[in-house]
Scaffold this motif. Structure first.
Motif, PDB file in Angstrom:
ATOM      1  N   ALA A 429       0.910  -1.230   0.056  1.00 40.91           N
ATOM      2  CA  ALA A 429      -0.023  -0.406  -0.148  1.00 40.91           C
ATOM      3  C   ALA A 429       0.996   1.136  -0.103  1.00 40.91           C
ATOM      4  CB  ALA A 429      -1.062  -0.038   1.227  1.00 40.91           C
ATOM      5  N   VAL A 430       0.747   2.155  -0.841  1.00 41.48           N
ATOM      6  CA  VAL A 430       1.239   3.534  -0.860  1.00 41.48           C
ATOM      7  C   VAL A 430       0.326   4.165  -0.580  1.00 41.48           C
ATOM      8  CG1 VAL A 430       2.742   5.145  -2.149  1.00 41.48           C
ATOM      9  CG2 VAL A 430       2.820   2.071  -2.728  1.00 41.48           C
ATOM     10  N   LEU A 431       0.131   5.176   0.850  1.00 44.57           N
ATOM     11  CA  LEU A 431      -0.644   6.560   0.887  1.00 44.57           C
ATOM     12  C   LEU A 431       0.094   7.662   0.956  1.00 44.57           C
ATOM     13  CD1 LEU A 431      -2.166   3.882   2.582  1.00 44.57           C
ATOM     14  CD2 LEU A 431      -2.376   5.345   4.368  1.00 44.57           C
ATOM     15  N   THR A 432      -0.568   8.405  -0.298  1.00 45.34           N
ATOM     16  CA  THR A 432       0.190   9.813  -0.531  1.00 45.34           C
ATOM     17  C   THR A 432      -0.129  11.057  -0.428  1.00 45.34           C
ATOM     18  OG1 THR A 432       1.421   8.396  -3.429  1.00 45.34           O
ATOM     19  CG2 THR A 432       1.325  10.762  -3.013  1.00 45.34           C
ATOM     20  N   PRO A 433       0.262  11.922   0.673  1.00 40.09           N
ATOM     21  CA  PRO A 433      -0.658  12.922   0.658  1.00 40.09           C
ATOM     22  C   PRO A 433      -1.116  13.760  -0.199  1.00 40.09           C
ATOM     23  CG  PRO A 433       2.107  12.712   1.179  1.00 40.09           C
ATOM     24  CD  PRO A 433       1.745  11.396   0.592  1.00 40.09           C
ATOM     25  N   GLN A 434      -1.929  14.775  -0.307  1.00 38.99           N
ATOM     26  CA  GLN A 434      -2.522  15.618  -1.292  1.00 38.99           C
ATOM     27  C   GLN A 434      -3.373  16.798  -0.498  1.00 38.99           C
ATOM     28  OE1 GLN A 434      -5.980  14.138  -2.512  1.00 38.99           O
ATOM     29  NE2 GLN A 434      -6.924  14.849  -1.289  1.00 38.99           N
ATOM     30  N   SER A 435      -3.343  17.577  -1.234  1.00 38.63           N
ATOM     31  CA  SER A 435      -3.447  19.306  -1.091  1.00 38.63           C
ATOM     32  C   SER A 435      -5.038  19.746  -1.095  1.00 38.63           C
ATOM     33  CB  SER A 435      -2.582  20.520  -1.447  1.00 38.63           C
ATOM     34  OG  SER A 435      -1.246  20.194  -0.962  1.00 38.63           O
ATOM     35  N   SER A 436      -5.005  20.050   0.054  1.00 38.91           N
ATOM     36  CA  SER A 436      -6.584  19.810   0.063  1.00 38.91           C
ATOM     37  C   SER A 436      -7.279  21.136   0.098  1.00 38.91           C
ATOM     38  CB  SER A 436      -7.595  19.406   1.909  1.00 38.91           C
ATOM     39  OG  SER A 436      -7.601  18.437   1.013  1.00 38.91           O
ATOM     40  N   GLY A 437      -6.511  22.759   0.079  1.00 38.60           N
ATOM     41  CA  GLY A 437      -6.685  24.151  -0.021  1.00 38.60           C
ATOM     42  C   GLY A 437      -6.679  24.764   1.287  1.00 38.60           C
ATOM     43  N   GLN A 438      -6.699  25.795   1.081  1.00 35.81           N
ATOM     44  CA  GLN A 438      -6.270  27.159   2.262  1.00 35.81           C
ATOM     45  C   GLN A 438      -7.796  27.584   2.751  1.00 35.81           C
ATOM     46  OE1 GLN A 438      -3.262  28.257   3.317  1.00 35.81           O
ATOM     47  NE2 GLN A 438      -2.820  26.570   2.179  1.00 35.81           N
ATOM     48  N   PRO A 439      -7.816  27.747   4.337  1.00 34.93           N
ATOM     49  CA  PRO A 439      -9.417  27.418   5.094  1.00 34.93           C
ATOM     50  C   PRO A 439      -9.613  29.094   4.611  1.00 34.93           C
ATOM     51  CG  PRO A 439      -7.097  27.612   6.315  1.00 34.93           C
ATOM     52  CD  PRO A 439      -6.683  27.848   5.043  1.00 34.93           C
ATOM     53  N   VAL A 440     -10.731  28.582   4.241  1.00 39.12           N
ATOM     54  CA  VAL A 440     -11.434  29.885   4.028  1.00 39.12           C
ATOM     55  C   VAL A 440     -12.836  30.764   5.122  1.00 39.12           C
ATOM     56  CG1 VAL A 440     -11.349  28.928   1.515  1.00 39.12           C
ATOM     57  CG2 VAL A 440     -13.513  27.993   2.741  1.00 39.12           C
ATOM     58  N   SER A 441     -13.317  31.635   5.031  1.00 43.56           N
ATOM     59  CA  SER A 441     -13.936  32.431   5.969  1.00 43.56           C
ATOM     60  C   SER A 441     -15.367  32.042   5.520  1.00 43.56           C
ATOM     61  CB  SER A 441     -13.775  34.214   6.038  1.00 43.56           C
ATOM     62  OG  SER A 441     -12.954  34.222   5.879  1.00 43.56           O
ATOM     63  N   SER A 442     -16.053  31.937   6.613  1.00 51.44           N
ATOM     64  CA  SER A 442     -17.889  31.584   6.265  1.00 51.44           C
ATOM     65  C   SER A 442     -18.526  32.840   6.560  1.00 51.44           C
ATOM     66  CB  SER A 442     -18.287  30.097   6.429  1.00 51.44           C
ATOM     67  OG  SER A 442     -17.651  30.016   7.942  1.00 51.44           O
ATOM     68  N   LYS A 443     -20.009  32.591   6.215  1.00 52.20           N
ATOM     69  CA  LYS A 443     -20.866  33.692   7.186  1.00 52.20           C
ATOM     70  C   LYS A 443     -21.361  33.349   8.317  1.00 52.20           C
ATOM     71  CE  LYS A 443     -21.583  35.034   2.301  1.00 52.20           C
ATOM     72  NZ  LYS A 443     -22.854  35.591   1.171  1.00 52.20           N
ATOM     73  N   GLY A 444     -21.309  32.392   8.899  1.00 50.39           N
ATOM     74  CA  GLY A 444     -21.277  31.786   9.567  1.00 50.39           C
ATOM     75  C   GLY A 444     -22.990  30.840  10.014  1.00 50.39           C
ATOM     76  N   PHE A 445     -23.122  30.281  10.337  1.00 51.60           N
ATOM     77  CA  PHE A 445     -24.580  29.562  10.447  1.00 51.60           C
ATOM     78  C   PHE A 445     -25.881  29.964  10.553  1.00 51.60           C
ATOM     79  CE2 PHE A 445     -20.245  27.621  12.093  1.00 51.60           C
ATOM     80  CZ  PHE A 445     -20.252  26.477  11.218  1.00 51.60           C
ATOM     81  N   GLY A 446     -26.218  31.075  10.391  1.00 53.41           N
ATOM     82  CA  GLY A 446     -27.552  31.843   9.990  1.00 53.41           C
ATOM     83  C   GLY A 446     -28.124  31.553  11.298  1.00 53.41           C
ATOM     84  N   GLY A 447     -29.313  31.699  11.799  1.00 51.59           N
ATOM     85  CA  GLY A 447     -30.036  31.818  12.863  1.00 51.59           C
ATOM     86  C   GLY A 447     -31.180  31.111  12.237  1.00 51.59           C
ATOM     87  N   ALA A 448     -31.776  30.584  11.247  1.00 48.81           N
ATOM     88  CA  ALA A 448     -32.815  30.258  11.338  1.00 48.81           C
ATOM     89  C   ALA A 448     -33.168  29.054  12.901  1.00 48.81           C
ATOM     90  CB  ALA A 448     -32.676  28.992  10.152  1.00 48.81           C
ATOM     91  N   GLU A 449     -31.953  28.503  13.162  1.00 51.36           N
ATOM     92  CA  GLU A 449     -32.749  27.374  14.055  1.00 51.36           C
ATOM     93  C   GLU A 449     -32.633  27.808  15.569  1.00 51.36           C
ATOM     94  OE1 GLU A 449     -30.002  26.904  12.247  1.00 51.36           O
ATOM     95  OE2 GLU A 449     -30.821  25.230  11.048  1.00 51.36           O
ATOM     96  N   SER A 450     -33.770  27.155  16.096  1.00 53.30           N
ATOM     97  CA  SER A 450     -33.759  28.116  17.341  1.00 53.30           C
ATOM     98  C   SER A 450     -34.946  26.693  18.962  1.00 53.30           C
ATOM     99  CB  SER A 450     -35.154  29.273  17.530  1.00 53.30           C
ATOM    100  OG  SER A 450     -35.314  29.703  18.547  1.00 53.30           O
ATOM    101  N   PHE A 451     -33.817  26.705  19.148  1.00 51.97           N
ATOM    102  CA  PHE A 451     -34.069  25.513  20.243  1.00 51.97           C
ATOM    103  C   PHE A 451     -34.525  26.210  21.865  1.00 51.97           C
ATOM    104  CE2 PHE A 451     -31.009  24.504  17.648  1.00 51.97           C
ATOM    105  CZ  PHE A 451     -31.924  23.324  17.136  1.00 51.97           C
ATOM    106  N   GLY A 452     -35.976  25.646  22.109  1.00 49.31           N
ATOM    107  CA  GLY A 452     -36.808  26.385  23.357  1.00 49.31           C
ATOM    108  C   GLY A 452     -36.260  24.944  24.354  1.00 49.31           C
ATOM    109  N   GLY A 453     -36.788  25.300  25.846  1.00 48.21           N
ATOM    110  CA  GLY A 453     -36.475  24.273  26.887  1.00 48.21           C
ATOM    111  C   GLY A 453     -35.512  24.055  27.020  1.00 48.21           C
ATOM    112  N   LYS A 454     -35.331  23.692  27.953  1.00 46.95           N
ATOM    113  CA  LYS A 454     -33.965  23.090  29.030  1.00 46.95           C
ATOM    114  C   LYS A 454     -34.058  21.920  28.805  1.00 46.95           C
ATOM    115  CE  LYS A 454     -34.573  26.402  32.530  1.00 46.95           C
ATOM    116  NZ  LYS A 454     -34.151  26.990  33.754  1.00 46.95           N
TER     117      LYS A 454
END
Length: 890
Positions: A429-454
């Motif tokens: 077996a030969v496991l060869t490294p590969q590049s995936s790219g640089q980190p990129v900024s994201s806009k966040g995860f929005g506010g659609a989800e709302s979880f009430g209660g405890k």
């Protein structure tokens, strides 16, 4: 009920129930064996290392017995065993386990499924009762399975994101084609989608039986009293007629090559071979062969020191009906594997045609036998040794394994090497490294989800658990270390133990390359660390390792150093350790090779998704030019000279910055005499250097970014922020306790319950408080499918906000206190844990009785204290969120 009275009652039970045991015997005064009339085999081992006990219930069933097309059935049943049984709900199970210290788990293998607890000895009755209840039956409600299926599918996604797992899956499919070993115990997402709760219930009811189980109990216990309790709890469980086991018809392995991409910082070449099984008469020979091939004096290891490869070695895995092993070589990212592969093929062919050097065989035998003795230095390790011998190997005891190893001859090893290392049956077996790219900024995860209660309300425990766990008090300790400081400033801590005829030494120099290395010399510590492999000024590499082999010692040198040695060889081992630590050879030729190796490794490391994600997170948290942002590059390492390495060694390796912990079959006077003789001449000049990171301002901006990882199918998410707390802050106890409310104790904690148990969004989620001398960090991490990340993150923020707006419940507070104070005796259950704790206290400048002090603080905590700490230090709106996983879609 007092401990003495409880043991008296158990002894009476043992007499009244004596007729339920078919056989009982005692080995060497500390091991009690019995087989109940229903077939349950029991092994009870007394070990007085700490007031702790480990229980391991081994069911002789695993993925081998899974129905065709459903390879993960045994694994799924293991998961569902934590979702409740008749008479014990999942919430009760989680709360009880958490109250006992939270050290419990399970694992599924090919032929054995294990469930284990490590608990304070006072809680043994509770742990045994849980094992008995779950043997009798398990709840398999369809809705519970539908939720748990989501969690187990996240576990599958996590492992499928690991290139190493992908390789081993392909290796097994080829190596064991046509047998149950062709698939792993993990299972697949498509098969889990088709699996029903009824099928899981059938599997449990078929195979989970006393006559298909082995119970191992090890710790500070009275074996006869424990046996009485086992009979009372398990004796009435009926045995079952077991189905036939699957047959194993192994076909010859056909040589072929597997090529896989990897996100590792460097590439791997693996030459894999089928090996004898655990239950084969050749197992001991195969074990010795594997250890001899992996010897630090061997040719594979030498590849990493002579420039042929970055690293080299040999590993093996033995299953009940077959085994496999592989030689491994590591090549630089961007490099070609051809030279490494050719060298490995030559080494394996030499072993096949000329045999393995007899001195390496004898050294491997001696080391393997010594390792069996070292297993006694851990309560759970001792229990596991018995489980491995009985449940996995099918032998009578660890001593039977020892006898088999002693009987191995060099001729047998050579014969097996000639048979196994046939290139016509090797999988490459030969496991060869590969590049995936640089980190990129994201806009966040929005506010659609709302979880009430405890989160769920308080859990009412069964009477038998409530009475056992109601009382909270400062736990007893078996630690009574002596501490002295030598004239050169070195601190020596000694903890005598008599559980084995061995001594283990753990040392640490307080040093920090980020703070102490000159600018432009990032990576100097790594190069220095590599050079300790090249012997001392008085002994070459091979001569030094030969001397270690002669006394059956394990040794490592560097800023963290260690020694494990038979007690009779303690002084000889310390002489070798001190020679390596204080007088390393540091040869020029070796420096050039290690410089090249580390530069190649660094060049690959800085391109990996793991590194890119980590450094982006650090840059978002820390101010510019903070020493925590320093990292090694190929350029910084290429610029080093041997003089730089020697200067760094001279400046940072100082006795007055060093703590040594000695644990084992040795007295404080003996230890001090030997340490003074071997380390007493070590000197330092000038004031002590600063090795702690400086204080930093808190991060103020909440940001999000994604680091693409082409090999991943799951997002790994880290939410982190700096907190205004350090390791000496009085409020740390309240924040630690609140952190346990969030993630300590599996389903008994809020985050695992809300994200996994109730919604199946993740396989694991955890929070942590990390403190050092001048700074602190709070972090939450989890893995989830990309489409589930936003929901999981929103739930985490909800739970954090509730920690600030509402006090924790009385039951949660009691549970967390029990967990925290019980973790201190659990931390005494192995030499390694004891040493790690004592070293941490010493290097932080804290007293050695800090566990008792902390227990008193935890017992005094109130719900208001925890709420106030979260209000003061945790900022839900300031998290930096780092996501590593599949590239985000445009």
């Amino acid at each position: 009920m007092t401990k003495a009275l409880r043991l008296t009652v158990l002894a009476a039970l043992a007499l009244s129930l004596a007729g339920t045991a078919a056989a009982a015997s005692t080995d060497a005064g500390h091991v009690l064996r019995a087989t109940l009339q229903n077939g349950l085999r029991v092994v009870i081992v007394r070990d007085t290392l700490a007031p702790v006990v480990t229980t391991e219930m081994n069911y002789l069933v695993g993925s081998d017995e899974a129905p065709a097309g459903f390879p993960g059935t045994a694994h799924a049943v293991e998961h569902m065993m934590f979702r409740g049984s008749p008479g014990l709900s999942k919430d009760q199970l989680s709360a009880i386990a958490a109250n006992m210290g939270g050290s419990f788990n399970a694992d599924t293998t090919e032929g054995v499924t294990q469930y284990f607890f490590t608990v304070p000895a006072q809680d043994l009755d509770v742990a045994l009762r849980i094992h008995a209840i779950r043997m009798r039956g398990v709840d398999m409600a369809p809705q519970e399975w539908a939720t748990e299926r989501g969690a187990i599918e996240q576990e599958v996604s996590r492992d499928l994101s690991n290139p190493g797992y992908k390789f081993f899956s392909e290796l097994r499919a080829s190596m064991f084609q046509g047998t149950p070993y062709a698939h792993t115990a993990l299972g697949t997402r498509p098969s889990f989608e088709k699996t029903t709760a009824a099928a899981l219930k059938t599997f449990h009811d078929t195979w989970y039986a006393p006559n298909n189980a082995i119970l191992v109990v090890a710790g500070d216990i009275d074996p006869q009293a424990v046996l009485g309790k086992v009979k009372a709890l398990f004796g009435s469980i009926p045995s079952k007629a077991l189905p036939p086991r699957p047959a194993f018809q192994l076909e010859p392995v056909q040589a072929h090559t597997v090529n896989l991409p990897t996100d590792y910082p460097y590439g791997f070449v693996l030459l894999s071979y089928r090996m004898p099984a655990l239950r084969s008469q050749d197992y001991a020979t195969a074990l010795v062969l594997s250890q001899a091939m992996d010897s630090k004096r061997g040719d594979l290891y030498a590849m990493g020191l002579n420039g042929t490869a970055l690293y080299g070695g040999f590993s093996s895995s033995f299953l009940p009906h077959a085994g496999f092993a592989f030689a491994e070589g590591v090549f630089a990212r961007g490099g070609k594997p051809d030279g490494v592969l050719k060298a490995m093929q030559g080494i394996l062919d030499k072993a096949r045609t000329q045999g393995v050097p007899s001195d390496l065989v004898e050294a491997a035998k001696a080391r393997a036998i010594a390792d069996l003795e070292y297993q006694k230095n851990s309560v759970s390790g001792l229990a596991n040794a018995w489980s491995q011998a009985l449940a996995f190997s099918g032998t009578s005891s660890p001593d039977a394994v020892k006898a088999a190893i002693e009987a191995v001859t060099p001729a047998q090893v050579d014969a097996l090497a000639a048979k196994v290392f046939d290139p016509a049956h090797a999988i490459t077996a030969v496991l060869t490294p590969q590049s995936s790219g640089q980190p990129v900024s994201s806009k966040g995860f929005g506010g659609a989800e709302s979880f009430g209660g405890k989160s769920s309300g308080p859990v009412t425990l069964p009477d038998w658990a409530q009475s056992a766990l109601a009382e909270l008090e400062v736990p007893p300790t078996a630690l009574h270390p002596t501490s002295t400081t030598l004239s050169n400033g070195l601190r020596l801590i000694v903890q005598p133990e008599s559980v084995s005829q061995t001594v283990e030494v753990f040392g640490r120099i307080k040093t920090n390359q980020d703070v102490q290395a000159p600018k432009g010399q990032e990576g100097v510590a790594a190069v220095l660390g590599d050079l300790f492999d090249f012997g001392t000024t008085g002994m070459g590499r091979i001569q030094f390792q030969t001397a270690l082999d002669a006394i059956q010692a394990h040794e490592s040198a560097g800023s963290s150093f260690s020694l494990a040695v038979p007690a009779a060889n303690f002084e000889a081992g310390m002489k070798l350790l001190a020679a390596n630590e204080l007088d390393p050879a540091l040869p020029q030729q070796a420096f050039a090779l290690m410089q090249k190796r580390e530069a190649a490794a660094a060049a690959g490391q800085v391109q990996t998704p793991d590194f890119l994600n980590s450094i982006a997170l650090d840059r978002a948290l820390l101010p510019a030019n903070d020493p925590g942002l320093r990292y090694a590059t190929a350029q910084s390492i290429d610029g080093l000279t041997l003089a730089d390495v020697k200067a760094y060694y001279a400046a940072t390796f100082r006795p007055d910055m060093t703590t040594v912990v000695v644990i084992g079959d040795v007295t404080p006077d003996q230890a001090r005499k030997v340490v003074e003789a071997t380390f007493g001449s070590w000197t330092a000049s000038g004031p002590k250097p600063v090795a702690d990171y400086p204080a930093v301002p808190l991060n103020t901006t909440a940001t999000q970014f994604t680091t693409p990882d082409k090999t991943s199918v799951q997002d790994q998410v880290t939410m982190a922020e700096l907190i205004d707390l350090n390791t000496h802050s009085a409020d740390r106890y309240a924040l630690y306790a609140g952190n346990m409310v969030l993630s300590g104790g599996f389903y008994a904690a809020r985050l695992p319950r809300d994200l996994r148990e109730q919604r199946g969004l993740v396989y694991s989620v955890g929070s942590s408080v990390s403190l050092d001398a001048n700074r602190g960090q709070f972090q939450v991490s989890f893995g989830a499918d990309p489409g589930k990340v936003a929901e999981a993150r929103a739930l985490i923020l909800r739970d954090l906000e509730q920690m600030q707006t509402s006090p924790v419940s009385a039951s949660e507070l009691h549970q967390v206190k029990g967990m925290l104070i019980r973790q201190f005796p659990l931390g005494e259950a192995s030499f390694g844990n004891i040493a790690g704790f004592l070293l941490q206290l010493a290097l932080q400048g804290k007293p050695l009785d800090s566990a008792t002090v902390a227990s008193q603080h935890y017992l005094a905590l109130t719900a208001a204290d925890i709420q106030a700490a979260f209000q003061k230090y945790v900022r839900p709106d300031a998290f930096v969120t780092a996501v590593k996983g599949p590239a985000p879609t445009p």
